[in-house]
Design a protein around this motif. Structure first.
Motif, PDB file in Angstrom:
ATOM      1  N   ASP A  97      20.375  13.553 -80.772  1.00 15.50           N
ATOM      2  CA  ASP A  97      19.953  13.781 -79.395  1.00 15.50           C
ATOM      3  C   ASP A  97      20.505  12.666 -78.512  1.00 15.50           C
ATOM      4  O   ASP A  97      20.504  11.490 -78.904  1.00 15.50           O
ATOM      5  N   GLU A  98      20.980  13.048 -77.350  1.00 16.28           N
ATOM      6  CA  GLU A  98      21.398  12.077 -76.338  1.00 16.28           C
ATOM      7  C   GLU A  98      20.814  12.495 -75.004  1.00 16.28           C
ATOM      8  O   GLU A  98      21.357  13.371 -74.335  1.00 16.28           O
ATOM      9  N   ASN A  99      19.654  11.917 -74.662  1.00 16.67           N
ATOM     10  CA  ASN A  99      18.962  12.267 -73.426  1.00 16.67           C
ATOM     11  C   ASN A  99      18.676  13.764 -73.382  1.00 16.67           C
ATOM     12  O   ASN A  99      17.940  14.277 -74.200  1.00 16.67           O
ATOM     13  N   ASP A 100      19.291  14.480 -72.462  1.00 20.18           N
ATOM     14  CA  ASP A 100      19.031  15.913 -72.325  1.00 20.18           C
ATOM     15  C   ASP A 100      20.122  16.755 -72.976  1.00 20.18           C
ATOM     16  O   ASP A 100      20.368  17.891 -72.572  1.00 20.18           O
TER      17      ASP A 100
ATOM     18  N   ARG B 177      28.893  18.493 -77.052  1.00 25.06           N
ATOM     19  CA  ARG B 177      27.595  18.300 -76.407  1.00 25.06           C
ATOM     20  C   ARG B 177      27.151  19.579 -75.715  1.00 25.06           C
ATOM     21  O   ARG B 177      27.913  20.166 -74.950  1.00 25.06           O
TER      22      ARG B 177
END
Length: 498
Positions: free
Chosen positions: A281-284, A352
């Motif tokens: 996960d990277e933020n949203d 992403r």
């Protein structure tokens, strides 16, 4: 042939200096020819200035993929007084390949002996590449048609296998000793159905169906197949983040991304290596990483990898469409893709996708489930007797009266005989002689406003092509008893309209 006149190289140069085609003149020594003249177009085509090639053998344009048989034919034709026409691979001064089209003929003096050879040359690389792209597109279309046909027939078979398995499971008590075997058969059938969906996705004939997905589940499921695709000399490792956020995308397309990136990685590790799938996960956003320990890429190659039809593989080994397809899928799902690569070390792709907060849809249980039923009369049309018998068995067990028809003619005859009692039509989209949509138009002249359910073994067709409204009910094969009984009840109750 050109003969009967002497020429002044300066006058000749002036005459051809504005030509688009390359002009090269050599002496008459076919065993070791030497260039005596080139025009400016030659420089534009090859990168060599005139002073760099005058007095040199034309073989300076040859390289590793220059076809020796073409050169042998060239020499043979000229030795025997024939004009040579042909094409082959040559190389620019910077080492870049191009496809050269030649027209070479002798220049003769008044007495008939050959004094020089004149070569008119043209770079036809773009034309050949365009022809190759067209051929590849035609092949892809043929593969798509074949895949669609296979999927249709295969889904008919799987409807019977999975359908009767579910019917039997629903009739057995929870502790019955046969349940474990039947559930194993069903699991294998579901796996086979997924393989068909992947085939359709690869051929671009599977309808896009975005749903909320757990990427970790897709990676784990696909890794089973990929271990066989990659071979024994490549180690596949999964590094998946726990409690990963979900994304909304088409599951088949995510699998296609993974498959294309994995195959590319395999080709970059001809001598073996390690392939890692990782998620985080990277933020949203949800990040899907594909990492290999292959040969890596130079900056020049990395800059072009997403270009359609660009490939570093040998002819016949790649289409140049894999990474272009990946980028297209990613962009259509509001995602991004980046690549980092070091020659001799390996390559990392990071894909992403925007995260969503909804949980993924839970799989329907295959345990004992009561099927919704009724007492209405249903006209069921399918040319596959196995599917026809399965539909009949499911719906009659639910209390319905079922009129089974094997084709359009049979269906129309039954509709005429039972027009006052038929409450719903269930028809396959693909029928011999007359498709299901055309059949319905005729049936509705006999039974006005009759509700319709279409069933199909293909991916959902483009209904607009048939003049059918978008809300038309399509039931995809393979059909489960619960899905069939539920859809029939909903349609009869007016919750869905055909």
């Amino acid at each position: 042939m050109i003969k009967g006149q002497q020429f002044d190289p300066e006058i000749l140069a002036a005459a051809v200096s504005f030509a688009d085609d390359s002009v090269v003149i050599t002496d008459a020594n076919l065993d070791d020819p030497r260039i005596v003249y080139v025009n400016p177009a030659f420089t534009r085509m090859t990168g060599y200035e005139a002073e760099e090639v005058l007095g040199r053998n034309p073989k300076l344009l040859q390289g590793p993929r220059t076809d020796r048989t073409v050169l042998d034919q060239l020499k043979s034709d000229l030795k025997n007084g024939r004009i040579f026409r042909g094409e082959g691979v040559n190389y620019r001064k910077d080492g870049k390949e191009f496809i050269n089209e030649w027209h070479i003929e002798p220049i003769k003096a008044e007495d008939g002996h050959v004094t020089h050879y004149l070569a008119i040359q043209r770079d036809i690389s773009e034309r050949r590449h365009a022809e190759e792209r067209l051929l590849q597109a035609q092949k892809m279309d043929a593969v798509g048609l074949l895949a669609g046909g296979i999927a249709h027939d295969f889904n008919n078979v799987m409807t019977v296998i999975l359908g009767y398995t579910d019917l039997t499971l629903n009739e057995l008590p929870p502790q019955h000793p046969m349940r474990k075997r039947l559930e194993a058969i069903r699991h294998a059938g579901e796996h086979a159905t997924l393989l068909t969906k992947r085939l359709l996705a690869t051929s671009r004939r599977q309808k896009v169906n975005p749903t909320v997905l757990d990427v970790n589940v897709i990676v784990r499921n696909l890794s089973v197949i990929l271990r066989r695709v990659l071979g024994q000399n490549i180690e596949l490792s999964l590094n998946l983040a726990p409690s990963l956020q979900c994304i909304k995308a088409d599951a088949n397309q995510i699998e296609q991304i993974l498959l294309n990136l994995a195959v590319n990685a395999r080709d970059a590790m001809a001598s073996g290596g390690k392939l890692i799938f990782e998620t985080r996960d990277e933020n949203d956003a949800v990040v899907l990483g594909v990492i290999d320990t292959g040969v890596g890429m130079s900056p020049d190659i990395k800059a072009r990898i997403f270009e359609p039809f660009f490939t570093t593989k040998a002819p016949g080994k790649g289409t140049g469409l894999g990474l272009a397809t990946v980028q297209d899928i990613v962009s259509k799902n509001q995602g991004t893709i980046t690549v980092a690569s070091t020659p001799g070390v390996g390559t990392t792709f990071n894909v992403r996708f925007p995260a969503v907060q909804q949980p993924p849809k839970q799989k329907t249980s295959t345990g004992i489930s009561p099927l919704p039923g009724g007492t209405e009369t249903i006209l069921a049309v399918d040319d596959e007797h196995g599917v026809r018998d399965f539909v009949h068995d499911v719906l009659t067990s639910c209390g319905y009266t079922v009129l089974s028809a094997k084709d359009a003619d049979d269906a129309i005859l039954m509709a005429q005989r039972h027009a006052s009692t038929i409450n719903l039509v269930l028809t396959d989209v693909m029928l011999p002689k007359l498709d299901g949509f055309s059949l319905v138009k005729q049936l509705r002249e006999i039974v006005k406003n009759i509700p319709i359910i279409y069933i199909s073994g293909y991916s959902s067709p483009n209904l607009k092509d048939f003049g059918v409204q978008a809300q038309t009910v399509i039931l995809q094969k393979p059909i489960t008893p619960l899905a069939l009984a539920t859809k029939v009840r909903q349609t009869l109750d007016g919750k869905q309209n055909g």
